[in-house]
Scaffold this motif. Structure first.
Motif, short mmCIF file in Angstrom:
data_model
loop_
_atom_site.label_atom_id
_atom_site.label_comp_id
_atom_site.label_asym_id
_atom_site.label_seq_id
_atom_site.Cartn_x
_atom_site.Cartn_y
_atom_site.Cartn_z
N GLY A 1 0.82 -1.21 0.00
CA GLY A 1 0.00 0.00 0.00
C GLY A 1 0.85 1.26 0.00
N GLU A 2 1.92 1.26 0.79
CA GLU A 2 2.83 2.41 0.83
C GLU A 2 3.50 2.61 -0.51
N ARG A 3 3.93 1.50 -1.13
CA ARG A 3 4.60 1.59 -2.43
C ARG A 3 3.65 2.14 -3.49
N LEU A 4 2.39 1.68 -3.48
CA LEU A 4 1.41 2.18 -4.44
C LEU A 4 1.13 3.66 -4.23
N LYS A 5 1.04 4.08 -2.97
CA LYS A 5 0.80 5.50 -2.68
C LYS A 5 1.93 6.35 -3.22
N ASP B 1 1.61 9.14 -6.18
CA ASP B 1 2.04 10.51 -5.90
C ASP B 1 3.08 10.98 -6.91
N ALA B 2 3.99 10.07 -7.28
CA ALA B 2 5.02 10.43 -8.28
C ALA B 2 4.38 10.70 -9.64
N LEU B 3 3.40 9.90 -10.02
CA LEU B 3 2.70 10.14 -11.29
C LEU B 3 1.98 11.49 -11.25
N LYS B 4 1.36 11.79 -10.13
CA LYS B 4 0.63 13.06 -9.99
C LYS B 4 1.59 14.25 -10.11
N GLU B 5 2.79 14.12 -9.54
CA GLU B 5 3.80 15.19 -9.64
C GLU B 5 4.22 15.42 -11.09
N LEU B 6 4.14 14.38 -11.92
CA LEU B 6 4.49 14.52 -13.33
C LEU B 6 3.32 15.06 -14.16
N GLY B 7 2.20 15.36 -13.48
CA GLY B 7 1.08 15.99 -14.16
C GLY B 7 -0.03 15.06 -14.62
#
Length: 187
Positions: free
Chosen positions: A47-51, A55-61
Motif C-alpha cells: 500500500g505504501e509503495r502504491l501510494k 504521488d510520483a505520477l501526480k507530480e508529473l502531471g
C-alpha cells in the motif's frame, strides 16, 4: 459493518457526511471531497509503495487517484477485530472503456504505452516499482496472454479489437517469453 466502517473512518482526519454503497466499496462525502473506503488486498508495504507511485505520477502531471494516509501516517488501515485491510482514496470521475468504440481503444493504448514509459523513469527510494517479485508477475502476465487468446478463439463473433489481438498474439507472446528469459538471466 456500520461499526466497522465507523472505526476505520475514525482513523482518518476526515469529517464524514453521507455514506452510500458502491461496487465493492463505500462512497463517503467528506469535508475534503468525495472519498472511497475500499478493501485492500495486500500488505501495508505494498500500500505504501502504491501510494508513493501514484504521488510520483501526480507530480508529473497525470490525473491519478490519491491515497490518503490515516492518523498514523499509514496508507493502509487494518481492522483490529477482523484483520481486514482498507484504504481511503479519492473518487475519480470517469467512464469505463468501451471496446466497441475504436477511438477510445486507440487512446487507451497510447495512454498505457505512456504509462509504461513513465514507470521506467520513476524511481522511488531505490525500490523497483513492479514490486519485489517481478519475475513471477511477468510469467503470470505471459500466461494471461494465452488465456485471453484461448477465450477469444472460442468466440464465434469477434470484435475488431479481438481480431487484431489474435493477429498480434504470436509476436506479443514471443516478446513476453523473451522478457521472462532476460529477467531470469539477470536475477
Amino acid at each position: 459493518m456500520y461499526n466497522q466502517t465507523e472505526k476505520i473512518l475514525s482513523q482518518y482526519e476526515l469529517e464524514i457526511g453521507q455514506m452510500t454503497k458502491g461496487r465493492g466499496f463505500l462512497v463517503c462525502e467528506t469535508d475534503k471531497g468525495t472519498k472511497l473506503l475500499c478493501p485492500f488486498k495486500g500488505s501495508g508495504e505494498k500500500g505504501e509503495r502504491l501510494k508513493k507511485y501514484l504521488d510520483a505520477l501526480k507530480e508529473l502531471g497525470y490525473q491519478t487517484e490519491t491515497i490518503f494516509v490515516n492518523k498514523n501516517g499509514d496508507a493502509v488501515t487494518v481492522d483490529e477485530m477482523t484483520g481486514e485491510r482498507f484504504w481511503v482514496k479519492d473518487a475519480v470521475k470517469g467512464t469505463e472503456l468501451s471496446t466497441s468504440r475504436f477511438g477510445e481503444m486507440i487512446e487507451a493504448a497510447g495512454m498505457l504505452a505512456e504509462y509504461h514509459n513513465l514507470s521506467v523513469r520513476i524511481k522511488l527510494e531505490q525500490e523497483r516499482i513492479a514490486g519485489p517479485n517481478i519475475i513471477d508477475a511477468s510469467v503470470r502476465h505471459a500466461r494471461e496472454l494465452v488465456k485471453v487468446k484461448n477465450y477469444i478463439r472460442t468466440k464465434k463473433k469477434k470484435q475488431e479489437f479481438e481480431q487484431i489481438y489474435m493477429n498480434c498474439f504470436q509476436e506479443m507472446h514471443q516478446i513476453a517469453e523473451k522478457s521472462c528469459e532476460i529477467l531470469y538471466r539477470e536475477e
